[in-house]
Design a protein around this motif. Structure first.
Motif, PDB file in Angstrom:
ATOM      1  N   VAL A  18     -37.603  11.528 -10.890  1.00 24.15           N
ATOM      2  CA  VAL A  18     -38.676  12.415 -11.360  1.00 24.15           C
ATOM      3  C   VAL A  18     -39.998  11.664 -11.444  1.00 24.15           C
ATOM      4  O   VAL A  18     -41.055  12.167 -11.027  1.00 24.15           O
ATOM      5  CB  VAL A  18     -38.307  13.026 -12.725  1.00 24.15           C
ATOM      6  N   SER A  19     -39.959  10.448 -11.968  1.00 27.86           N
ATOM      7  CA  SER A  19     -41.175   9.643 -12.068  1.00 27.86           C
ATOM      8  C   SER A  19     -41.748   9.335 -10.689  1.00 27.86           C
ATOM      9  O   SER A  19     -42.963   9.455 -10.474  1.00 27.86           O
ATOM     10  CB  SER A  19     -40.871   8.333 -12.803  1.00 27.86           C
ATOM     11  N   TYR A  20     -40.889   8.959  -9.756  1.00 31.34           N
ATOM     12  CA  TYR A  20     -41.364   8.641  -8.405  1.00 31.34           C
ATOM     13  C   TYR A  20     -42.006   9.869  -7.746  1.00 31.34           C
ATOM     14  O   TYR A  20     -43.078   9.766  -7.136  1.00 31.34           O
ATOM     15  CB  TYR A  20     -40.217   8.128  -7.544  1.00 31.34           C
ATOM     16  N   LEU A  21     -41.351  11.018  -7.874  1.00 30.18           N
ATOM     17  CA  LEU A  21     -41.889  12.236  -7.261  1.00 30.18           C
ATOM     18  C   LEU A  21     -43.240  12.616  -7.868  1.00 30.18           C
ATOM     19  O   LEU A  21     -44.154  13.030  -7.160  1.00 30.18           O
ATOM     20  CB  LEU A  21     -40.891  13.381  -7.422  1.00 30.18           C
ATOM     21  N   ALA A  22     -43.358  12.470  -9.191  1.00 33.76           N
ATOM     22  CA  ALA A  22     -44.616  12.819  -9.849  1.00 33.76           C
ATOM     23  C   ALA A  22     -45.750  11.905  -9.396  1.00 33.76           C
ATOM     24  O   ALA A  22     -46.842  12.371  -9.049  1.00 33.76           O
ATOM     25  CB  ALA A  22     -44.436  12.730 -11.367  1.00 33.76           C
ATOM     26  N   VAL A  23     -45.495  10.609  -9.370  1.00 35.91           N
ATOM     27  CA  VAL A  23     -46.532   9.648  -8.968  1.00 35.91           C
ATOM     28  C   VAL A  23     -46.903   9.840  -7.501  1.00 35.91           C
ATOM     29  O   VAL A  23     -48.081   9.804  -7.136  1.00 35.91           O
ATOM     30  CB  VAL A  23     -46.049   8.208  -9.233  1.00 35.91           C
ATOM     31  N   SER A  24     -45.906  10.063  -6.655  1.00 33.53           N
ATOM     32  CA  SER A  24     -46.159  10.231  -5.224  1.00 33.53           C
ATOM     33  C   SER A  24     -46.924  11.517  -4.941  1.00 33.53           C
ATOM     34  O   SER A  24     -47.858  11.536  -4.136  1.00 33.53           O
ATOM     35  CB  SER A  24     -44.837  10.238  -4.451  1.00 33.53           C
ATOM     36  N   THR A  25     -46.527  12.593  -5.609  1.00 34.38           N
ATOM     37  CA  THR A  25     -47.177  13.881  -5.387  1.00 34.38           C
ATOM     38  C   THR A  25     -48.652  13.829  -5.780  1.00 34.38           C
ATOM     39  O   THR A  25     -49.507  14.426  -5.111  1.00 34.38           O
ATOM     40  CB  THR A  25     -46.464  14.987  -6.192  1.00 34.38           C
ATOM     41  N   LEU A  26     -48.938  13.116  -6.849  1.00 31.96           N
ATOM     42  CA  LEU A  26     -50.320  13.023  -7.340  1.00 31.96           C
ATOM     43  C   LEU A  26     -51.105  11.891  -6.670  1.00 31.96           C
ATOM     44  O   LEU A  26     -52.279  11.683  -6.990  1.00 31.96           O
ATOM     45  CB  LEU A  26     -50.319  12.827  -8.856  1.00 31.96           C
ATOM     46  N   MET A  28     -50.919   8.667  -7.067  1.00 32.98           N
ATOM     47  CA  MET A  28     -51.418   7.794  -8.125  1.00 32.98           C
ATOM     48  C   MET A  28     -50.665   6.470  -8.185  1.00 32.98           C
ATOM     49  O   MET A  28     -50.597   5.834  -9.233  1.00 32.98           O
ATOM     50  CB  MET A  28     -51.313   8.509  -9.482  1.00 32.98           C
ATOM     51  N   GLY A  29     -50.119   6.040  -7.052  1.00 32.94           N
ATOM     52  CA  GLY A  29     -49.308   4.837  -7.038  1.00 32.94           C
ATOM     53  C   GLY A  29     -50.030   3.599  -7.538  1.00 32.94           C
ATOM     54  O   GLY A  29     -49.515   2.866  -8.389  1.00 32.94           O
ATOM     55  N   MET A  34     -51.017  -0.228 -12.245  1.00 33.24           N
ATOM     56  CA  MET A  34     -51.875  -0.952 -13.177  1.00 33.24           C
ATOM     57  C   MET A  34     -51.669  -0.488 -14.612  1.00 33.24           C
ATOM     58  O   MET A  34     -51.739  -1.281 -15.554  1.00 33.24           O
ATOM     59  CB  MET A  34     -53.346  -0.788 -12.779  1.00 33.24           C
ATOM     60  N   VAL A  35     -51.415   0.798 -14.779  1.00 37.87           N
ATOM     61  CA  VAL A  35     -51.239   1.353 -16.126  1.00 37.87           C
ATOM     62  C   VAL A  35     -49.854   1.043 -16.688  1.00 37.87           C
ATOM     63  O   VAL A  35     -49.704   0.664 -17.853  1.00 37.87           O
ATOM     64  CB  VAL A  35     -51.474   2.881 -16.109  1.00 37.87           C
TER      65      VAL A  35
END
Length: 208
Positions: A18-26, A28-29, A34-35
């Motif tokens: 879920v985390s990977y899909l959210a970051v990839s979709t947005l 924001m990698g 960095m965050v």
């Protein structure tokens, strides 16, 4: 013999996906690294604007991956070793191993590069603890001239070498500018799994 389903292992895998899909979709990698990535130099006093509290980043880093290859291999090892560890150690044991491995991985990465500003991401360090525990809990007694204990540690050494070698290859194949897939972290996590496996097994069956 019927065993409970590996719910904790599945939960950890699902959160990672879920985390990977959210970051990839947005897209924001880089920002997510960095965050939420573990940046060794922060332990040496460096400041990173907008980053999560340092103490949380070894865990948040496990939810971030550099690409599908990196994610896919980690999930494969998570489910292969995690479900077997969960049979032996229970859900709390697997979660404790995962968390302990994440922090051991971050510590190892800090030791080899205390002033590095490159964010470490990926669940490989935490999963390395599961692999290390699996090697101890399910190590095969090789049919050879060696004693059972020597054969067990030869099995552990072989598995450690294979795991680290594959991770190095994945690091090269999945290299992303500014993001580290760190070998030291994998070694740190693996050692944590080796050290924790038997104490956690005794703790899990302390009332048996």
């Amino acid at each position: 013999m019927k065993t409970t389903s590996p719910k904790m292992t599945v939960t950890l895998g699902a959160l990672t996906v879920v985390s990977y899909l959210a970051v990839s979709t947005l897209h924001m990698g880089d920002l997510a690294a960095m965050v939420g990535g573990f940046i060794p130099a922060r332990l040496s006093g460096a400041m990173v604007t907008g980053a999560l509290p340092l103490v949380l980043t070894p865990l948040s880093a496990t939810l971030l991956h550099a690409g599908l290859l990196h994610l896919g291999f980690n999930l494969l090892m998570l489910f292969y070793c995690g479900r077997e560890d969960e049979v032996a150690l229970g859900r709390a044991g697997v979660l404790s191993l995962f968390i302990g491995g994440a922090y051991a991985a971050a510590l190892a990465q800090y030791v080899v590069g205390p002033h590095s500003m490159t964010p470490m991401i990926g669940a490989s360090g935490a999963i390395s603890a599961l692999v290390g525990a699996y090697a101890i809990l399910y190590g095969q007694r090789l049919p050879s001239r060696f004693s059972p204990e020597v054969a067990r540690w030869l099995h552990v050494a072989w598995l450690a070498a294979a795991w680290i070698a594959v991770q190095l290859l994945l690091g090269i194949a999945s290299r992303t500018e500014g993001v580290a897939i760190a070998a030291a972290a994998h070694i740190g996590g693996f050692i944590a799994g080796l050290l924790l496996a038997r104490p956690m097994l005794r703790w899990h069956y302390r009332k048996a």
